[in-house]
Design a protein around this motif. Structure first.
Motif, PDB file in Angstrom:
ATOM      1  N   ALA A   1     -30.062  54.286   7.682  1.00 42.92           N
ATOM      2  CA  ALA A   1     -30.429  54.828   8.992  1.00 42.92           C
ATOM      3  C   ALA A   1     -31.907  54.599   9.273  1.00 42.92           C
ATOM      4  CB  ALA A   1     -30.097  56.318   9.051  1.00 42.92           C
ATOM      5  N   ALA A   2     -32.730  54.845   8.270  1.00 40.70           N
ATOM      6  CA  ALA A   2     -34.168  54.647   8.452  1.00 40.70           C
ATOM      7  C   ALA A   2     -34.488  53.181   8.714  1.00 40.70           C
ATOM      8  CB  ALA A   2     -34.923  55.138   7.216  1.00 40.70           C
ATOM      9  N   ALA A   3     -33.851  52.299   7.952  1.00 36.55           N
ATOM     10  CA  ALA A   3     -34.089  50.869   8.140  1.00 36.55           C
ATOM     11  C   ALA A   3     -33.599  50.411   9.512  1.00 36.55           C
ATOM     12  CB  ALA A   3     -33.383  50.077   7.034  1.00 36.55           C
ATOM     13  N   ALA A   4     -32.469  50.936   9.932  1.00 37.62           N
ATOM     14  CA  ALA A   4     -31.919  50.555  11.235  1.00 37.62           C
ATOM     15  C   ALA A   4     -32.817  51.021  12.367  1.00 37.62           C
ATOM     16  CB  ALA A   4     -30.513  51.132  11.398  1.00 37.62           C
ATOM     17  N   LYS A   5     -33.310  52.229  12.283  1.00 34.32           N
ATOM     18  CA  LYS A   5     -34.203  52.748  13.320  1.00 34.32           C
ATOM     19  C   LYS A   5     -35.477  51.917  13.411  1.00 34.32           C
ATOM     20  CE  LYS A   5     -32.544  57.512  13.137  1.00 34.32           C
ATOM     21  NZ  LYS A   5     -32.843  58.912  12.756  1.00 34.32           N
ATOM     22  N   GLU A   6     -35.949  51.457  12.270  1.00 33.45           N
ATOM     23  CA  GLU A   6     -37.133  50.599  12.264  1.00 33.45           C
ATOM     24  C   GLU A   6     -36.836  49.273  12.954  1.00 33.45           C
ATOM     25  OE1 GLU A   6     -40.976  49.255  11.568  1.00 33.45           O
ATOM     26  OE2 GLU A   6     -40.136  51.273  11.335  1.00 33.45           O
TER      27      GLU A   6
END
Length: 218
Positions: A146-151
């Motif tokens: 999720a964090a990588a996707a948001k980035e």
């Protein structure tokens, strides 16, 4: 649409299922990957349904070539093989759908119609496998992804994020256009820009990223 399978009996069975829906027309058949590519280039169908294991050129290689040379034709893989490597390669090469021959015939009709309308479609069994893969393994935890996707999606404009969110909900370009009060051509331009900026090659990959980033509502 085009139907490609090296077994004539299988082609006849699949065609019989598709012929039950008046909205679907099979314009050509092929017995191997090379024939499939030639038929797509000649007929320019909305959808090409391909088996994986075919002589001369397998369905996965044919799918990649079709998506490269005739990008307006969406590709659906219809196979008895559900190995993770096949699924990953098919989606990575731009297939918009992955269906199993052992599935409900209604899934085949629904999948063909979905990809013809610009959406993506995975059989329920395959969808579960993809979701499980996304949420497990090294670097594959839900929070990390999720964090990588948001980035990754942070590079998009507010309007592009809106389009990506609706794409992630499985909506077609014309429905997205209606939701956002845009013409369909503008939505297509946004989708192409999103693919380029996020470095994805198809709607399945974009939809997965949208879901990982928490943009979807369904």
């Amino acid at each position: 649409m085009l139907l490609a399978d090296d077994e004539a009996m299988v082609r006849a069975g699949v065609r019989a299922i598709l012929d039950t829906d008046d909205a679907i027309e099979v314009v050509a058949e092929a017995a191997d990957g090379v024939e499939a590519i030639d038929a797509v280039r000649h007929h320019r169908p909305d959808v090409a349904v391909l088996d994986i294991r075919m002589p001369r050129m397998d369905g996965l290689a044919a799918a990649a070539e079709i998506r490269s040379s005739v990008p307006e034709t969406a590709v659906v893989i219809l196979t008895t093989f559900s190995e993770d490597a096949y699924i990953a390669r098919a989606l990575g090469d731009g297939a918009s759908g992955f269906l199993l021959k052992s599935g409900d015939p209604r899934e085949l009709i629904a999948g063909v119609k979905a990809v013809a309308d610009g959406a993506a479609y995975l059989s329920p069994r395959i969808a579960k496998r993809v979701i499980a893969e996304l949420s497990s393994g090294p670097g594959g935890g839900i929070m990390a992804r999720a964090a990588a996707a948001k980035e990754r999606v942070s590079v998009l404009s507010p309007r592009e994020l809106e389009v990506l969110a609706l794409l992630g909900d499985g909506l077609t370009n014309n429905v997205i256009a209606e939701r956002l009060f845009l013409v369909e051509g503008t939505v297509k331009a946004y989708v192409s820009a999103i693919f380029l900026r996020l470095d994805v090659t198809n709607r399945v990959q974009a939809a997965i990223l949208a879901r990982e980033a928490g943009l979807t509502t369904t």
